[in-house]
Design an enzyme around this catalytic site. Structure first.
Site, short mmCIF file in Angstrom:
data_model
loop_
_atom_site.label_atom_id
_atom_site.label_comp_id
_atom_site.label_asym_id
_atom_site.label_seq_id
_atom_site.Cartn_x
_atom_site.Cartn_y
_atom_site.Cartn_z
N ASP A 21 0.85 -1.18 0.00
CA ASP A 21 0.00 0.00 0.00
C ASP A 21 0.89 1.24 0.00
OD1 ASP A 21 -2.96 0.92 0.47
OD2 ASP A 21 -1.74 2.15 1.81
N GLU A 64 -4.55 2.47 -4.24
CA GLU A 64 -3.09 2.42 -4.19
C GLU A 64 -2.59 1.12 -3.57
OE1 GLU A 64 -4.43 4.42 -0.39
OE2 GLU A 64 -5.09 4.40 -2.45
#
Length: 147
Positions: A21, A64
């Protein structure tokens, strides 16, 4: 994932999952704009793709967040791959509207082996995700391996 977990169950080989992430990605979008954010995501994906071994499977989960499936990798191997990704990503300049900048990411690693692979798709992803959130809570830009 289902195929590689089934193979690992038969062969008793380990399988690792690495969750990735990008740290503070909202700030990237807010500071540089969504077009730059999209370029950053493409660059992150390219770093992941080019750093993994042949046979490893990278994917974008959304936003993301990315994941990599590492056949024949135990916890130590998953941690080594995640650390290699972490360092490479942190050192990769990202193009911005007024020059380059760097981003970091947090990583969670989980593994399964042998009979523990049976129907373990959700469990291994959940374990890697929990390790990822521990990496975020403990300071970001780090790798945490699930217990």
């Amino acid at each position: 994932m289902r195929r590689d977990l089934a193979r690992a169950e038969r062969t008793k080989d380990p399988v690792a999952v690495v969750m990735v992430d990008v740290d503070f990605f909202k700030k990237v979008n807010d500071t540089y704009g969504h077009a730059t954010g999209d370029i950053v995501l493409r660059n992150v994906a390219e770093v992941i793709r080019t750093t993994l071994r042949t046979g490893d499977v990278p994917a974008r989960l959304g936003g993301e967040e990315f994941v990599a499936l590492l056949p024949n990798a135990n916890a130590e191997g998953g941690q080594i791959v995640a650390e290699r990704l972490r360092v490479k990503l942190a050192g990769t300049p990202m193009p911005g509207p007024s020059g380059t900048f760097n981003v970091t990411a947090s990583f969670g690693v989980a593994t399964r082996q042998g009979a523990a692979c049976r129907n373990a798709e959700a469990a291994i992803v959940e374990a890697a995700d929990a390790a990822l959130y521990e990496a975020k809570r403990s300071g970001r830009n780090r790798v945490v391996v699930a217990k």
